[in-house]
Design a protein around this motif. Structure first.
Motif, PDB file in Angstrom:
ATOM      1  N   ALA A  41       0.833  -1.316   0.066  1.00  0.00           N
ATOM      2  CA  ALA A  41       0.176   0.004  -0.170  1.00  0.00           C
ATOM      3  C   ALA A  41       0.802   1.200   0.121  1.00  0.00           C
ATOM      4  CB  ALA A  41      -0.988   0.141   1.061  1.00  0.00           C
ATOM      5  N   ALA A  42       1.981   1.139   0.867  1.00  0.00           N
ATOM      6  CA  ALA A  42       2.894   2.661   0.776  1.00  0.00           C
ATOM      7  C   ALA A  42       3.407   2.702  -0.557  1.00  0.00           C
ATOM      8  CB  ALA A  42       4.019   2.090   1.649  1.00  0.00           C
ATOM      9  N   ASP A  43       3.791   1.472  -1.303  1.00  0.00           N
ATOM     10  CA  ASP A  43       4.285   1.641  -2.794  1.00  0.00           C
ATOM     11  C   ASP A  43       3.198   2.338  -3.659  1.00  0.00           C
ATOM     12  OD1 ASP A  43       6.611   0.872  -2.053  1.00  0.00           O
ATOM     13  OD2 ASP A  43       6.540  -1.152  -2.481  1.00  0.00           O
ATOM     14  N   ARG A  47       3.546   5.785  -5.591  1.00  0.00           N
ATOM     15  CA  ARG A  47       3.782   5.676  -6.993  1.00  0.00           C
ATOM     16  C   ARG A  47       2.727   5.643  -7.735  1.00  0.00           C
ATOM     17  NH1 ARG A  47       8.175   0.724  -6.062  1.00  0.00           N
ATOM     18  NH2 ARG A  47       9.827   1.956  -4.854  1.00  0.00           N
ATOM     19  N   ASN A  48       1.765   4.884  -7.770  1.00  0.00           N
ATOM     20  CA  ASN A  48       0.498   4.896  -8.577  1.00  0.00           C
ATOM     21  C   ASN A  48      -0.270   5.866  -8.590  1.00  0.00           C
ATOM     22  OD1 ASN A  48       1.689   2.150  -8.311  1.00  0.00           O
ATOM     23  ND2 ASN A  48      -0.072   1.487  -9.356  1.00  0.00           N
ATOM     24  N   THR A 234      -1.833  -2.973  -7.140  1.00  0.00           N
ATOM     25  CA  THR A 234      -3.260  -2.672  -7.153  1.00  0.00           C
ATOM     26  C   THR A 234      -4.079  -4.037  -6.816  1.00  0.00           C
ATOM     27  OG1 THR A 234      -2.974  -1.066  -8.858  1.00  0.00           O
ATOM     28  CG2 THR A 234      -5.410  -1.846  -8.236  1.00  0.00           C
ATOM     29  N   ALA A 235      -3.773  -4.945  -7.587  1.00  0.00           N
ATOM     30  CA  ALA A 235      -4.668  -6.289  -7.395  1.00  0.00           C
ATOM     31  C   ALA A 235      -4.186  -6.829  -5.881  1.00  0.00           C
ATOM     32  CB  ALA A 235      -4.308  -7.224  -8.473  1.00  0.00           C
ATOM     33  N   PHE A 240      -5.620  -8.810  -0.539  1.00  0.00           N
ATOM     34  CA  PHE A 240      -5.599  -8.856   0.806  1.00  0.00           C
ATOM     35  C   PHE A 240      -6.546  -7.931   1.819  1.00  0.00           C
ATOM     36  CE2 PHE A 240      -1.531 -10.819  -0.856  1.00  0.00           C
ATOM     37  CZ  PHE A 240      -1.100 -11.630   0.310  1.00  0.00           C
ATOM     38  N   LEU A 241      -6.709  -6.797   1.345  1.00  0.00           N
ATOM     39  CA  LEU A 241      -7.770  -5.968   2.078  1.00  0.00           C
ATOM     40  C   LEU A 241      -9.103  -6.743   2.146  1.00  0.00           C
ATOM     41  CD1 LEU A 241      -6.837  -2.342   0.860  1.00  0.00           C
ATOM     42  CD2 LEU A 241      -6.406  -3.369   3.227  1.00  0.00           C
TER      43      LEU A 241
END
Length: 265
Positions: A41-43, A47-48, A234-235, A240-241
């Motif tokens: 999530a941090a990445d 970035r995204n 993203t996927a 996981f969430l």
């Protein structure tokens, strides 16, 4: 692990509810998934969504502060509130290490050492003031403050140690994950068959699940050119969430992981 129950002096017959969950298989499953989300999530946000490392850190720190306020205001363990705080503190812990590395040029060796010392100091002060490090005794605000400070340092330390092994030492994401999983297995065996103290075993395993989750997250999300599977953040975050939400919903209704401490009359 952490089978020792230590209570503070209570009035006879008084019942207290722990502010943290019982250590069950569900605990470790959600913990590893939360650490994986913390890494990916941090990445993703950085970035995204193009928030940048500083912007992501500020946003997630504010959300973590709000979640911790809600957690401290609860009278007992509430799965949704507690695990939201864990997911957010996982992200913030990752960002602390990333900021030190990327923005300030601090080496992973240094950050690993610094966070190790900070965690040991937190445990030492916690034990000196409270006489126990058992998570089954988290039913006062001061103990809860020590607990969450220790949790933050475990995530920051785990991020630094995981990146150190996988990237700087070039062991790779999957080998690093297998090494961390082996360490956790060794701790569990030492507890079950070797008489390792339950509280010590719990915290050792808890610390190592952070780099384990981070290595798994990086292995699944990073591109094949750097040793990952290339599934993308993203996927992976969505999977996981949703899995965390499903388990937390089950725990909310089943109350399988709530701890009650009663002082005999």
């Amino acid at each position: 692990m952490d089978s020792t129950l230590t209570t503070a002096p209570l009035s006879p017959g008084r019942t207290l509810w722990s502010k943290v969950p019982e250590v069950t298989a569900f605990f470790w499953i959600v913990k590893v998934m939360a650490t994986t989300v913390g890494e990916t999530a941090a990445d993703y946000l950085n970035r995204n969504l193009h928030l940048g490392l500083t912007g992501t850190t500020l946003l997630m720190s504010v959300l973590l502060a709000l979640a911790l306020v809600a957690q401290f205001r609860t009278k007992r363990y509430v799965p949704g509130v507690y695990w939201l705080a864990i997911v957010l503190i996982s992200v913030v812990g990752t960002l602390i290490t990333d900021n030190l590395t990327d923005n300030f040029g601090v080496s992973l060796w240094t950050s690993t050492g610094v966070f190790s010392v900070a965690l040991i100091a937190t445990f030492a002060l916690w034990y000196r003031r409270e006489g126990t490090l058992s998570i089954h005794s988290i039913f006062t605000p001061r103990r809860e403050a020590y607990y969450w400070l220790a949790i933050l340092f475990t995530f920051a330390l785990g991020t630094a140690a995981g990146d150190l092994m996988a990237e700087q030492l070039q062991l790779g994401y999957l080998p690093s994950a297998l090494i961390f999983a082996g360490v956790i297995a060794a701790v569990a065996l030492a507890h079950v068959y070797g008489g390792l103290n339950g509280i010590l075993a719990f915290w050792l395993a808890y610390i190592v699940t952070r780099p384990l989750g981070a290595s798994i997250g990086d292995y699944l999300s990073q591109g094949r050119d750097v040793g990952g599977l290339g599934l993308g953040s993203t996927a992976l975050n969505a999977i996981f969430l949703c899995s965390i939400l499903a388990v937390v919903a089950y725990l909310t209704f089943s109350r399988r992981d709530q701890v009650r401490v009663t002082e005999p009359s």
